[in-house]
Design an enzyme around this catalytic site. Structure first.
Site, PDB file in Angstrom:
ATOM      1  N   HIS A 149     -69.200  37.532 -46.285  1.00  0.00           N
ATOM      2  CA  HIS A 149     -70.658  37.468 -46.159  1.00  0.00           C
ATOM      3  C   HIS A 149     -71.393  37.834 -47.455  1.00  0.00           C
ATOM      4  O   HIS A 149     -72.393  38.570 -47.432  1.00  0.00           O
ATOM      5  CB  HIS A 149     -71.121  38.368 -45.014  1.00  0.00           C
ATOM      6  CG  HIS A 149     -72.410  37.921 -44.380  1.00  0.00           C
ATOM      7  ND1 HIS A 149     -73.652  38.250 -44.888  1.00  0.00           N
ATOM      8  CD2 HIS A 149     -72.645  37.177 -43.280  1.00  0.00           C
ATOM      9  CE1 HIS A 149     -74.599  37.730 -44.125  1.00  0.00           C
ATOM     10  NE2 HIS A 149     -74.007  37.066 -43.131  1.00  0.00           N
ATOM     11  N   HIS A 159     -76.423  36.638 -33.252  1.00  0.00           N
ATOM     12  CA  HIS A 159     -75.279  37.277 -33.911  1.00  0.00           C
ATOM     13  C   HIS A 159     -74.388  37.964 -32.885  1.00  0.00           C
ATOM     14  O   HIS A 159     -74.885  38.618 -31.966  1.00  0.00           O
ATOM     15  CB  HIS A 159     -75.752  38.296 -34.946  1.00  0.00           C
ATOM     16  CG  HIS A 159     -76.488  37.685 -36.107  1.00  0.00           C
ATOM     17  ND1 HIS A 159     -77.805  37.267 -36.011  1.00  0.00           N
ATOM     18  CD2 HIS A 159     -76.087  37.399 -37.370  1.00  0.00           C
ATOM     19  CE1 HIS A 159     -78.184  36.760 -37.189  1.00  0.00           C
ATOM     20  NE2 HIS A 159     -77.164  36.829 -38.023  1.00  0.00           N
ATOM     21  N   HIS A 214     -68.445  30.847 -42.002  1.00  0.00           N
ATOM     22  CA  HIS A 214     -69.578  31.655 -42.476  1.00  0.00           C
ATOM     23  C   HIS A 214     -69.173  32.526 -43.663  1.00  0.00           C
ATOM     24  O   HIS A 214     -69.766  33.593 -43.881  1.00  0.00           O
ATOM     25  CB  HIS A 214     -70.083  32.522 -41.323  1.00  0.00           C
ATOM     26  CG  HIS A 214     -71.467  33.084 -41.528  1.00  0.00           C
ATOM     27  ND1 HIS A 214     -72.513  32.344 -42.048  1.00  0.00           N
ATOM     28  CD2 HIS A 214     -71.985  34.320 -41.256  1.00  0.00           C
ATOM     29  CE1 HIS A 214     -73.606  33.100 -42.102  1.00  0.00           C
ATOM     30  NE2 HIS A 214     -73.304  34.302 -41.638  1.00  0.00           N
ATOM     31  N   ASP A 226     -73.438  34.172 -35.411  1.00  0.00           N
ATOM     32  CA  ASP A 226     -72.901  34.428 -36.745  1.00  0.00           C
ATOM     33  C   ASP A 226     -72.152  35.757 -36.813  1.00  0.00           C
ATOM     34  O   ASP A 226     -72.375  36.673 -36.010  1.00  0.00           O
ATOM     35  CB  ASP A 226     -74.031  34.475 -37.776  1.00  0.00           C
ATOM     36  CG  ASP A 226     -74.542  33.096 -38.153  1.00  0.00           C
ATOM     37  OD1 ASP A 226     -74.150  32.117 -37.496  1.00  0.00           O
ATOM     38  OD2 ASP A 226     -75.371  33.004 -39.084  1.00  0.00           O
TER      39      ASP A 226
END
Length: 279
Positions: free
Chosen positions: A154, A244, A150, A99
């Site tokens: 964020h 990540h 994504h 991510d």
């Protein structure tokens, strides 16, 4: 109270009308007068990867280009009540996901390791990162990886307005499409926070919802040993691993991956990427 009625943006309607108009024009100009009624023209666009088996071995050659089967693009997108949390089937390969990237400091060494181990992964990118890293996006798809959405910046989507959620997802899909020629088919909500509106807006943009089974906890920067133990302890058929490649110092992630990924492969675990219609 939030209105949950489906909202179709004007941009989407105009884009759909343009695509339909182009398709009709192409058929009129290229139609074969002796073709059987109901016959179809060859699909336009890049070559597909339809030859990739549904459950491929983890020892994969890199795929050429970002080309999921054309049929998968036409599948209706479900409006889920919960995201995909693990892959179905008692013997399904694991799925490795990253991510928040791409980050030019950490994504390249991760890609290098995946290439050496012949493992494909899914990268859920943030638009504000992806927009300036088209080269890394193209490398991802050239080496057989899948790109997911994504959001742009964020945020916590469950507390954002409908307009903000749509813009966060739509801008990111557009950034990916500019770089690799196709928008993402999968999305992951930041913080794993979903509600009915997020599911619905993602589906309207053609994306299915994907979460995880095992959290590596690398986002906490807890130390390499903790990350390794988290992944090894949770490994198993159909498990989706969360890691990540951006959003902080991910040197621990890179170091840990160099240990736990070869170990899982040596133990017989396999890795794959999600395919629409299988989950």
């Amino acid at each position: 109270m939030t209105n949950d009625a489906p909202l179709v943006p004007r941009r989407f309607l105009l884009r759909t009308a343009a695509v339909l108009g182009a398709a009709v024009t192409t058929r009129l100009l290229t139609a074969d007068p002796v073709a059987e009624p109901g016959g179809t023209l060859p699909a336009a666009g890049p070559p597909s990867a339809a030859a990739v088996p549904a459950h491929p071995d983890h020892r994969l050659r890199p795929l050429a280009g970002y080309a999921a089967p054309e049929a998968s693009r036409r599948l209706p997108t479900p409006v889920r009540t919960k995201p995909v949390l693990r892959m179905p089937g008692a013997a399904h390969p694991m799925v490795l996901t990253f991510d928040d990237g791409p980050d030019p400091r950490y994504t390249p060494p991760i890609l290098d390791l995946l290439r050496r181990q012949h493992v494909r992964a899914t990268f859920f990118v943030c638009g504000e990162m992806a927009d300036t890293q088209g080269g890394l996006l193209r490398r991802m798809v050239d080496e057989g990886h899948v790109i997911g959405n994504h959001s742009w910046s964020h945020p916590l989507l469950t507390r954002a307005s409908t307009a903000v959620v749509r813009a966060e997802l739509e801008r990111t899909s557009e950034a990916v499409e500019r770089a690799v020629g196709r928008p993402p088919q999968w999305m992951r909500a930041p913080y794993g926070a979903w509600n009915r509106r997020v599911f619905r807006l993602g589906a309207e943009l053609g994306m299915d919802a994907f979460a995880w089974t095992v959290d590596s906890l690398d986002w906490k920067e807890p130390g390499t040993r903790t990350i390794i133990d988290q992944v090894l302890g949770g490994a198993g058929p159909g498990v989706i691993v969360l890691a990540h490649d951006a959003g902080g110092d991910r040197s621990q992630t890179v170091t840990a991956l160099r240990t736990w990924l070869p170990r899982l492969l040596a133990d017989g675990h396999r890795f794959t990427v999600p395919v629409r219609g299988e989950v």
